[in-house]
Design an enzyme around this catalytic site. Structure first.
Site, PDB file in Angstrom:
ATOM      1  N   TRP A 180       0.869  -1.179   0.000  1.00  0.00           N
ATOM      2  CA  TRP A 180       0.000   0.000   0.000  1.00  0.00           C
ATOM      3  C   TRP A 180       0.902   1.223   0.000  1.00  0.00           C
ATOM      4  O   TRP A 180       1.779   1.359   0.852  1.00  0.00           O
ATOM      5  CB  TRP A 180      -0.949   0.026   1.206  1.00  0.00           C
ATOM      6  CG  TRP A 180      -1.585   1.372   1.336  1.00  0.00           C
ATOM      7  CD1 TRP A 180      -2.406   1.980   0.434  1.00  0.00           C
ATOM      8  CD2 TRP A 180      -1.395   2.311   2.402  1.00  0.00           C
ATOM      9  NE1 TRP A 180      -2.744   3.242   0.875  1.00  0.00           N
ATOM     10  CE2 TRP A 180      -2.141   3.463   2.085  1.00  0.00           C
ATOM     11  CE3 TRP A 180      -0.664   2.286   3.601  1.00  0.00           C
ATOM     12  CZ2 TRP A 180      -2.173   4.583   2.915  1.00  0.00           C
ATOM     13  CZ3 TRP A 180      -0.702   3.400   4.427  1.00  0.00           C
ATOM     14  CH2 TRP A 180      -1.458   4.528   4.082  1.00  0.00           C
ATOM     15  N   GLU A 221      -2.619  -2.616  -3.013  1.00  0.00           N
ATOM     16  CA  GLU A 221      -3.852  -2.111  -2.387  1.00  0.00           C
ATOM     17  C   GLU A 221      -4.157  -0.698  -2.858  1.00  0.00           C
ATOM     18  O   GLU A 221      -3.345   0.207  -2.723  1.00  0.00           O
ATOM     19  CB  GLU A 221      -3.697  -2.130  -0.863  1.00  0.00           C
ATOM     20  CG  GLU A 221      -4.927  -1.617  -0.119  1.00  0.00           C
ATOM     21  CD  GLU A 221      -4.759  -1.661   1.406  1.00  0.00           C
ATOM     22  OE1 GLU A 221      -3.665  -2.028   1.888  1.00  0.00           O
ATOM     23  OE2 GLU A 221      -5.729  -1.309   2.100  1.00  0.00           O
ATOM     24  N   LYS A 223      -6.537   2.917  -3.002  1.00  0.00           N
ATOM     25  CA  LYS A 223      -7.202   3.775  -2.019  1.00  0.00           C
ATOM     26  C   LYS A 223      -7.841   4.959  -2.726  1.00  0.00           C
ATOM     27  O   LYS A 223      -7.377   5.383  -3.787  1.00  0.00           O
ATOM     28  CB  LYS A 223      -6.193   4.256  -0.964  1.00  0.00           C
ATOM     29  CG  LYS A 223      -6.848   4.854   0.269  1.00  0.00           C
ATOM     30  CD  LYS A 223      -5.880   4.989   1.442  1.00  0.00           C
ATOM     31  CE  LYS A 223      -6.595   5.601   2.640  1.00  0.00           C
ATOM     32  NZ  LYS A 223      -5.764   5.688   3.835  1.00  0.00           N
ATOM     33  N   ASP A 254      -9.669  -2.881   0.001  1.00  0.00           N
ATOM     34  CA  ASP A 254      -9.963  -2.557   1.398  1.00  0.00           C
ATOM     35  C   ASP A 254     -11.390  -2.019   1.459  1.00  0.00           C
ATOM     36  O   ASP A 254     -11.759  -1.115   0.693  1.00  0.00           O
ATOM     37  CB  ASP A 254      -8.944  -1.520   1.888  1.00  0.00           C
ATOM     38  CG  ASP A 254      -9.087  -1.183   3.369  1.00  0.00           C
ATOM     39  OD1 ASP A 254     -10.210  -0.848   3.795  1.00  0.00           O
ATOM     40  OD2 ASP A 254      -8.065  -1.220   4.092  1.00  0.00           O
ATOM     41  N   HIS A 257     -11.905   1.770   1.309  1.00  0.00           N
ATOM     42  CA  HIS A 257     -11.159   2.560   0.328  1.00  0.00           C
ATOM     43  C   HIS A 257     -11.946   2.915  -0.925  1.00  0.00           C
ATOM     44  O   HIS A 257     -11.372   3.094  -1.996  1.00  0.00           O
ATOM     45  CB  HIS A 257      -9.869   1.825  -0.067  1.00  0.00           C
ATOM     46  CG  HIS A 257      -8.837   1.838   1.017  1.00  0.00           C
ATOM     47  ND1 HIS A 257      -7.528   1.473   0.802  1.00  0.00           N
ATOM     48  CD2 HIS A 257      -8.911   2.187   2.314  1.00  0.00           C
ATOM     49  CE1 HIS A 257      -6.848   1.581   1.928  1.00  0.00           C
ATOM     50  NE2 HIS A 257      -7.670   2.011   2.865  1.00  0.00           N
ATOM     51  N   HIS A 281      -9.046  -6.460   2.414  1.00  0.00           N
ATOM     52  CA  HIS A 281      -8.830  -5.891   3.734  1.00  0.00           C
ATOM     53  C   HIS A 281     -10.206  -5.623   4.315  1.00  0.00           C
ATOM     54  O   HIS A 281     -10.896  -4.687   3.902  1.00  0.00           O
ATOM     55  CB  HIS A 281      -8.026  -4.581   3.654  1.00  0.00           C
ATOM     56  CG  HIS A 281      -6.562  -4.790   3.782  1.00  0.00           C
ATOM     57  ND1 HIS A 281      -5.668  -3.761   3.950  1.00  0.00           N
ATOM     58  CD2 HIS A 281      -5.834  -5.935   3.812  1.00  0.00           C
ATOM     59  CE1 HIS A 281      -4.453  -4.269   4.051  1.00  0.00           C
ATOM     60  NE2 HIS A 281      -4.523  -5.575   3.960  1.00  0.00           N
ATOM     61  N   ASP A 289     -13.072   7.988   8.371  1.00  0.00           N
ATOM     62  CA  ASP A 289     -12.132   6.927   8.743  1.00  0.00           C
ATOM     63  C   ASP A 289     -12.434   5.646   7.997  1.00  0.00           C
ATOM     64  O   ASP A 289     -13.595   5.293   7.809  1.00  0.00           O
ATOM     65  CB  ASP A 289     -12.206   6.669  10.246  1.00  0.00           C
ATOM     66  CG  ASP A 289     -11.213   5.602  10.675  1.00  0.00           C
ATOM     67  OD1 ASP A 289     -10.072   5.640  10.193  1.00  0.00           O
ATOM     68  OD2 ASP A 289     -11.576   4.716  11.464  1.00  0.00           O
ATOM     69  N   ASP A 291     -10.997   2.701   9.033  1.00  0.00           N
ATOM     70  CA  ASP A 291     -10.397   1.626   9.837  1.00  0.00           C
ATOM     71  C   ASP A 291     -11.022   1.396  11.201  1.00  0.00           C
ATOM     72  O   ASP A 291     -10.314   1.099  12.152  1.00  0.00           O
ATOM     73  CB  ASP A 291      -8.898   1.908  10.004  1.00  0.00           C
ATOM     74  CG  ASP A 291      -8.178   1.965   8.671  1.00  0.00           C
ATOM     75  OD1 ASP A 291      -8.048   0.923   8.035  1.00  0.00           O
ATOM     76  OD2 ASP A 291      -7.760   3.064   8.262  1.00  0.00           O
ATOM     77  N   ASP A 321      -8.000  -5.193   8.628  1.00  0.00           N
ATOM     78  CA  ASP A 321      -7.294  -3.915   8.705  1.00  0.00           C
ATOM     79  C   ASP A 321      -8.145  -2.909   9.477  1.00  0.00           C
ATOM     80  O   ASP A 321      -9.034  -2.290   8.905  1.00  0.00           O
ATOM     81  CB  ASP A 321      -6.984  -3.399   7.293  1.00  0.00           C
ATOM     82  CG  ASP A 321      -6.133  -2.134   7.340  1.00  0.00           C
ATOM     83  OD1 ASP A 321      -5.641  -1.776   8.420  1.00  0.00           O
ATOM     84  OD2 ASP A 321      -5.973  -1.500   6.279  1.00  0.00           O
TER      85      ASP A 321
HETATM   86  C1  RNT Z   1      -4.299   2.309   4.692  1.00  0.00           C
HETATM   87  C2  RNT Z   1      -4.343   0.920   4.181  1.00  0.00           C
HETATM   88  C3  RNT Z   1      -3.297  -0.008   4.722  1.00  0.00           C
HETATM   89  C4  RNT Z   1      -2.929   0.265   6.161  1.00  0.00           C
HETATM   90  C5  RNT Z   1      -1.967  -0.728   6.749  1.00  0.00           C
HETATM   91  C6  RNT Z   1      -1.409  -0.257   8.064  1.00  0.00           C
HETATM   92  O1  RNT Z   1      -5.373   3.063   4.297  1.00  0.00           O
HETATM   93  O2  RNT Z   1      -5.618   0.387   4.400  1.00  0.00           O
HETATM   94  O3  RNT Z   1      -3.687  -1.317   4.530  1.00  0.00           O
HETATM   95  O4  RNT Z   1      -4.072   0.339   6.964  1.00  0.00           O
HETATM   96  O5  RNT Z   1      -0.985  -1.013   5.855  1.00  0.00           O
HETATM   97 ZN    ZN Z   2      -5.970  -1.682   4.141  1.00  0.00          ZN
END
Ligand code: RNT
Ligand code: ZN
Length: 414
Positions: A180, A221, A223, A254, A257, A281, A289, A291, A321
């Site tokens: 990422w 990954e 975003k 993710d 994302h 993810h 956010d 996460d 994640d």
């Molecule tokens: C960040 C990504 C990534 C991180 C990790 C810590 O937006 O999702 O995966 O969260 O690498």
């Molecule tokens: Zn991630």
């Protein structure tokens, strides 16, 4: 009849074999991220998390050392049913007191992790760390204008592939190596294409070497935006998808994302005809956010249902994640991972054969009705049975164990 037997009959009446679902569930690993344990801190002595991600909260008990992180994770997995994987980031190296920069890391800096994983019967996954570093402080790494900075991060990426292959070889299970990249602009760029071309070039250099797929598998990954890269992210979904398809690396999606109404669940079947593997993810976006701790919610169930319906558990790797510094971190791991596994169980228990038949026969009201009925089938009793058989606490009793661990271990950390 006990609750599980009653539940089994309820599922059987809709053509679902709950016993088979439990056996299947036991074969599906979740790649559990190390970074929930220490707020994405790592062991390089970094004082600030950068790269557009943020762990908010100041709940006491954060793991400060390798030993503490391992102990906390061991506590967490003792409360989680099944056999899983541990997912490390490069910044979690053991440097033995020497300063080891990102372009100098070697497999030996992870030998302790490999030994620990072996003794705990865990497989390891890996991530290069392209953030929380002076050479990433202006928000660019592999796509930086400056070739010196690009070279530094290319070297990091290459070394991470070597380390990931070492982990997979040592532990007899391919290590998933997830890239990422933080690169992006806060505000309107003059040249969007430039950085994307630079990123292609850097990634091509990193992925030039071949490693056996039994040892390591690379993933990229995408975003949508980060804090400080709101307007433009170099590694966007289209970029990463196109790169992955043309270069034969995996795409990582993710859950946090994408645009708020986009679902990665929907994307799984769109990609499976074209790729042999995918990485997810599993996370929970809330407003800005991406996460929050994963829950047993509609989105997590939808993701697992798509994997189950495609019978793609061998092809779609499920990684977690999330990071929350505002609650007990061991509890966060347990809640998020148990929720993920419970959602997998929900997906495995769907009366999908009856639903498919209804669809084939054009009985669309039945299709809808069956899916609605499935929501209130007694999954709780099946889940409890899974926990019981796996030798982990049934129901909410895991909370007592976390509370005891907090009193005896976490509270002493300042
Ligand atoms: C960040 C990504 C990534 C991180 C990790 C810590 O937006 O999702 O995966 O969260 O690498
Ligand atoms: Zn991630």
């Amino acid at each position: 009849m006990n609750a599980y037997e009653t539940a089994r009959e309820a599922y059987a009446s809709l053509g679902v074999d709950a016993e088979a679902a439990l056996h299947r569930l036991a074969t599906i690993p979740v790649s559990i991220h190390c970074w929930q344990g220490d707020d994405v801190g790592g062991f390089e002595g970094a004082t600030q998390l950068t790269g557009g991600i943020l762990a908010t909260g100041d709940y006491p008990g954060r793991a400060r050392t390798v030993a503490e992180l391992r102990a906390d994770f061991e506590k967490a997995i003792s409360l989680i049913p099944g056999t899983h994987r541990f997912n490390l980031h490069a910044m979690y190296l053991e440097h033995g007191g020497a300063r080891v920069d990102r372009d100098q890391i070697e497999p030996r800096h992870f030998a302790g992790w490999v030994e620990w994983a072996r003794s705990r019967r865990l497989a390891l996954d890996f991530n290069p760390t392209f953030f929380s570093h002076p050479r990433s402080s202006d928000g660019f790494t592999l796509a930086h204008r400056d070739s010196g900075i690009r070279d530094f991060w290319v070297e990091h990426g290459r070394r991470c592939r070597e380390i990931s292959a070492y982990m997979g070889r040592e532990l007899g299970s391919a290590s998933l190596n997830n890239f990422w990249i933080i690169d992006g602009w806060k505000d309107h760029p003059a040249d969007r294409l430039l950085h994307r071309e630079l990123l292609v070039d850097s990634l091509d250099r990193i992925f030039a070497a071949d490693y056996p797929v039994e040892y390591t598998r690379d993933a990229l990954e995408s975003k949508l935006f980060g804090i400080g890269s709101e307007t433009y992210v170099v590694g966007s979904h289209e970029f990463c998808l196109a790169y992955a398809l043309t270069r034969g690396v995996m795409l990582t999606m993710d859950a946090g994302h994408y645009h708020p109404t986009e679902s990665i669940a929907e994307k799984v079947s769109a990609l499976l005809p074209f790729v042999s593997n995918l990485m997810l993810h599993v996370s929970r976006p809330v407003r800005w956010d991406s996460d929050h701790v994963v829950l047993y919610d509609d989105e997590t169930r939808a993701i697992m249902r798509e994997v189950a319906r495609a019978d793609a558990w061998q092809r779609v790797y499920v990684a977690l994640d999330f990071f929350d510094a505002s609650i007990n971190r061991v509890a966060a791991w347990v809640i998020g991972t148990r929720a993920t596994i419970k959602a997998m169980l929900f997906a495995l228990l769907e009366p999908i054969e009856l639903v498919k038949t209804a669809e084939q026969e054009g009985r669309l009201a039945d299709r809808l009705g069956l899916l609605e009925e499935a929501k209130t089938l007694p999954i709780g009793a099946v889940w409890d049975e899974y926990c019981r058989r796996s030798g982990v606490p049934v129901g909410g009793s895991w909370m007592d164990e976390v509370a005891a661990y907090e009193r005896s271990v976490l509270r002493d950390r300042s």
